[in-house]
Write a protein that holds these residues in place. Structure first.
Motif, PDB file in Angstrom:
ATOM      1  N   SER A 299      37.014 -30.604 -10.437  1.00  0.00           N
ATOM      2  CA  SER A 299      35.583 -30.500 -10.758  1.00  0.00           C
ATOM      3  C   SER A 299      35.294 -31.065 -12.144  1.00  0.00           C
ATOM      4  CB  SER A 299      35.146 -29.033 -10.688  1.00  0.00           C
ATOM      5  OG  SER A 299      36.026 -28.214 -11.446  1.00  0.00           O
ATOM      6  N   TRP A 302      31.730 -30.248 -13.483  1.00  0.00           N
ATOM      7  CA  TRP A 302      31.608 -28.859 -13.921  1.00  0.00           C
ATOM      8  C   TRP A 302      32.287 -28.659 -15.271  1.00  0.00           C
ATOM      9  CZ3 TRP A 302      29.357 -24.287 -13.559  1.00  0.00           C
ATOM     10  CH2 TRP A 302      30.036 -23.124 -13.929  1.00  0.00           C
ATOM     11  N   LEU A 358      32.740 -21.505 -11.091  1.00  0.00           N
ATOM     12  CA  LEU A 358      32.196 -22.445 -10.119  1.00  0.00           C
ATOM     13  C   LEU A 358      32.132 -21.820  -8.727  1.00  0.00           C
ATOM     14  CD1 LEU A 358      31.183 -25.289  -9.559  1.00  0.00           C
ATOM     15  CD2 LEU A 358      33.560 -26.012  -9.240  1.00  0.00           C
ATOM     16  N   ASP A 362      28.713 -21.643  -6.617  1.00  0.00           N
ATOM     17  CA  ASP A 362      28.561 -22.245  -5.284  1.00  0.00           C
ATOM     18  C   ASP A 362      28.063 -21.214  -4.272  1.00  0.00           C
ATOM     19  OD1 ASP A 362      29.315 -24.730  -6.100  1.00  0.00           O
ATOM     20  OD2 ASP A 362      31.404 -24.559  -5.450  1.00  0.00           O
ATOM     21  N   HIS A 381      28.092 -30.591  -4.857  1.00  0.00           N
ATOM     22  CA  HIS A 381      29.494 -30.923  -5.139  1.00  0.00           C
ATOM     23  C   HIS A 381      29.649 -32.408  -5.420  1.00  0.00           C
ATOM     24  CE1 HIS A 381      33.681 -31.984  -4.148  1.00  0.00           C
ATOM     25  NE2 HIS A 381      33.977 -30.799  -4.651  1.00  0.00           N
ATOM     26  N   VAL A 385      29.285 -31.392  -9.309  1.00  0.00           N
ATOM     27  CA  VAL A 385      30.624 -30.826  -9.505  1.00  0.00           C
ATOM     28  C   VAL A 385      31.628 -31.934  -9.793  1.00  0.00           C
ATOM     29  CG1 VAL A 385      32.484 -29.497  -8.451  1.00  0.00           C
ATOM     30  CG2 VAL A 385      30.114 -28.826  -8.080  1.00  0.00           C
TER      31      VAL A 385
END
Length: 831
Positions: A299, A302, A358, A362, A381, A385
């Motif tokens: 990720s 993120w 995360l 989500d 995502h 992400v």
């Protein structure tokens, strides 16, 4: 705050691409204030380090090292904004503190990688040989032992973070790292010891190294020996006040006492190559893979958010998510954001996590903003992400001449590389768009697939092109590889096209290359390609090869006219190639098996399409009327094929008849006569089924049966008369034929077959008589075949709409449409 003991360097063990490690490194450097900073990386890049402060340098970027004689052998060292190495590098440069890389030189690592690959290939070949010997049973035990070793091999290379996570009771190393490092509140407050976390991590890694040694990473002892030598050199030059930023796994090895002789002995005899290093752009998507440091992260987007938003990260993240979803027309309000933040924090509390991570974010997005659907989460995502951020590198960075010329062309044509895939529509009548097309085609010829051509949605004209563009970091390696052909894109593409023309193995390859040369506008390469094309065409007697080469050649002639290039030579070669196909095709279609007939059918279709284009482009022809001579000769070839009942497969004869029908070359009733002959009782059922597949196969064959119900009646009558013993043989062919039709066509055919043929008779004059089944008041008798006759009441219902569309008056309408045939589905279609 505690202070470190003097006399020893500060060893800062990090996780590559970890925002928590990056913040901790910055705090540790501020506290330690070292006189020099050493970083894990290739020493050849030391001269490039000042570019990290350049105003045009924007991470993610990567150091690219490649072998000078073989640019395809390359390695990357990617760095993101949240990479600890990048933070340490920027910290040192901003304070004018000496900074150097200390890892094993790329000249050695690239050479070692090549040797390892060669060794693996040799082992594979030996394994194949040994596999042949085991048939006698002599080496079965050795083979089983080797397979057992290979099965255990993946467990030998340990993941340090995975071991620590399992020790702490976590089943997910990423989640453990977030809880322990990324969400760690202690250590960042005022008065805390910034070096304490690194000491704790070094102790944990020391325990792992005692238990696992090098952990299956065979190259690590050599790398660590070189790092120790570089560290000794730095201590002699700068003293002991030195900070070392490296992977936490290497910290125990750097702290271990070792003699210079022992370290040099490990480095003795290492293979070496000549390598060049430069900066190249990188992407967040590539950071999510195992590359460079071998520390791919799942990720990167993120992690970048956590690094840039240390305060209230969850609230800021949900705000970004809401913005992306609103751009995609999701109904997301500020209330959704507030509720999603509350849910994420609540989930973190229930799960015993210090902060929402995360996973919690989500889950909250799916429940609050997606109403339980996974679609918004998948979108987030991909966009956030992981992300599609593409870094930038200044022009001052070293590059091969081809890369510099490509960069100049990109600026001139306003064609900026982007990581996100985008569609580019080009109008070749405009100079800028034509230049873009030439550049993209030249790059494709050089093996640099920055753009992929795709079908244009707005227009089918030859003046329009559509491309899908996406810049991948690996294309920098492709550019370096292509540099052996020339210093500019034009010269490199020309040289490679000429070389491929000389070494082409088939006629089709040369014709495809000629098409590429015209699309890429390579006038200097075209004569070489044309000479090779003429030579190949004169020597190749295989009709299949000639038919396979003709379409690309005709497209080249066509595109040459559109792009303003001279295609006269190509036109002459195409005409000669077509003549040879006309002469050689009938004999080549005899005596073919099923696979050969299917392949020849493809050549037949391709030649038919090519002749249609070539007929309008033949020398001296006017585009509005074309030349009937070429097409008439081709029609003669097709007639000969459709009427040869001896050794030509039914698939070929049926396809030839269909192509003649589509071109209007069959007289009225001729298609029915040919089908009747092909489906006569004396024809073997398998051959008859092949004829049907050739005639009505493909996506448009079903419409022919729907609109020409006489042909459908012939097929139905033949099918009902197939003997039971032969039915199972022809069924797969029929299923394959009718499976290609659209569902609506299949449904209509099923309704017609279920209704059955109309009961009709013919009068002595040949006209139809009888009553219609349509039920209309002025109905006409149906022609022989399926379906009712013309229902004038239903046909009259559409006349007002037709008059409105055609702009004609109701009375005295000269353009009033009439039914072409009384049994046509256009007038008797079911509602």
């Amino acid at each position: 705050m505690t202070t470190r003991s003097t006399g020893e360097p500060v060893l800062l063990g990090v996780r590559h691409h970890g925002p928590g490690s990056a913040r901790a490194v910055r705090a540790a450097l501020e506290q330690a204030a070292p006189d020099a900073v050493l970083i894990e990386g290739p020493p050849e890049a030391d001269e490039l380090l000042p570019l990290a402060l350049h105003k045009d340098m924007r991470p993610p970027v990567a150091l690219l090292a490649h072998v000078l004689d073989d640019p395809g052998r390359a390695a990357f060292w990617p760095l993101a904004e949240f990479s600890p190495e990048w933070v340490a590098l920027r910290w040192a440069l901003e304070r004018e503190v000496p900074v150097r890389f200390i890892d094993l030189p790329a000249a050695h690592s690239l050479a070692m990688t090549a040797e390892e690959e060669k060794t693996e290939e040799e082992k594979t070949e030996e394994g194949k040989t040994e596999g042949g010997k085991t048939e006698g049973g002599k080496t079965e035990g050795e083979k089983a032992e080797r397979e057992a070793d290979e099965a255990e091999a993946p467990d030998v290379r340990i993941d340090p973070l995975g071991v620590l996570a399992r020790t702490a009771g976590y089943d997910d190393p990423e989640r453990w790292w977030e809880d322990v490092v990324e969400h760690r509140g202690a250590g960042s407050g005022e008065g805390a010891d910034a070096l304490a976390p690194f000491a704790a991590l070094a102790e944990a890694m020391g325990a792992l190294r005692e238990a696992y040694g090098d952990g299956g990473h065979d190259r690590d002892p050599v790398r660590e020996a070189h790092m120790r030598l570089r560290l000794r050199d730095a201590r002699r030059e700068f003293g002991d006040n030195i900070a070392v930023v490296c992977g936490a796994w290497h910290v125990p090895a750097l702290a271990r006492r070792s003699t210079v002789t022992a370290d040099r002995q490990l480095l003795k005899g290492l293979p070496k190559v000549k390598a060049a290093v430069t900066w190249v752009p990188w992407t967040h998507r590539r950071l999510s893979r195992r590359s460079g440091y071998g520390a791919g992260i799942a990720s990167p987007g993120w992690y970048g958010h956590l690094f840039s938003s240390p305060d209230r990260p969850v609230e800021r993240w949900m705000t970004k998510v809401a913005g992306v979803l609103r751009d995609e027309d999701y109904a997301v309000s500020s209330a959704h954001v507030i509720e999603a933040v509350r849910l994420a924090e609540g989930l973190a509390t229930v799960r015993g996590r210090p902060l929402a991570g995360l996973t919690e974010a989500d889950d909250a997005i799916r429940a609050v903003m997606g109403d339980g659907s996974d679609a918004p989460s998948l979108l987030i995502h991909d966009r956030l992400v992981v992300g599609e951020l593409l870094g930038e590198v200044p022009e001052d960075a070293p590059a091969v001449p081809l890369q510099r010329d490509l960069a100049r062309s990109q600026r001139t044509l306003r064609l900026k590389p982007q990581a996100l895939e985008r569609e580019l529509e080009l109008d070749l009548r405009k100079e800028t768009d034509a230049g873009r097309s030439r550049l993209l085609h030249r790059l494709r010829l050089l093996g640099i697939p920055w753009g992929e051509p795709t079908r244009s949605r707005g227009s089918t004209g030859t003046f329009r092109e559509t491309w899908l563009l996406r810049w991948e970091p690996e294309l920098s390696v492709r550019v370096a590889e292509a540099g052996i052909w020339g210093t500019t894109v034009l010269s490199a593409a020309t040289a490679k096209a000429a070389s491929e023309a000389v070494g082409a193995a088939s006629l089709a390859e040369v014709t495809a290359l000629a098409e590429q040369c015209l699309l890429a506008e390579l006038p200097d390469a075209l004569p070489v390609v044309m000479r090779a094309l003429s030579d190949r065409a004169a020597l190749d007697a295989d009709v299949g090869h000639l038919a396979q080469a003709l379409p690309a050649l005709v497209r080249s002639v066509r595109y040459g006219d559109v792009r303003g290039t001279d295609g006269a030579v190509l036109r002459d070669v195409a005409l000669g190639l077509a003549e040879r196909v006309f002469v050689g095709l009938p004999p080549a279609c005899t005596g073919l098996d099923d696979d050969g007939a299917a392949e020849m059918r493809g050549h037949l279709d391709a030649t038919h399409q090519a002749v249609g284009l070539l007929g309008q482009l033949e020398a001296g022809a006017r585009p509005e009327d074309g030349t009937p001579e070429l097409r008439s000769r081709w029609a003669g070839v097709l007639r000969a094929l459709s009427r040869r009942d001896d050794a030509v497969p039914g698939l070929i004869r049926g396809r030839a008849a269909r192509l003649l029908l589509d071109d209007g070359q069959l007289d009225d009733g001729e298609a029915e006569r040919l089908m009747g002959l092909a489906l006569s009782p004396g024809t073997p059922p398998a051959d008859a089924a092949g004829w049907i597949e050739g005639f009505v196969g493909g996506g448009d064959g079903g419409m022919l049966l729907v609109h020409d119900e006489r042909l459908l009646a012939l097929v139905d009558g033949w099918l009902t008369s197939v003997p039971d013993a032969a039915f199972t043989d022809v069924l797969p062919l029929l299923r394959r034929t009718f499976a290609e039709y659209e569902s609506g066509v299949r449904r209509t055919l099923g309704e017609l077959v279920r209704r059955g043929p109309a009961a009709t008779t013919r009068d002595p004059a040949g006209g139809a008589s009888g009553t219609s089944e349509a039920g209309g008041t002025g109905g006409e008798a149906a022609a022989p075949g399926f379906g009712p006759g013309l229902d004038r009441d239903r046909a009259a219902a559409v006349l007002p709409t037709l008059r409105l569309l055609l702009g004609t008056d109701q009375d005295g309408d000269p353009a009033r449409p009439t039914a072409r045939r009384p049994d046509s589905d256009l007038t008797g279609a079911r509602p």
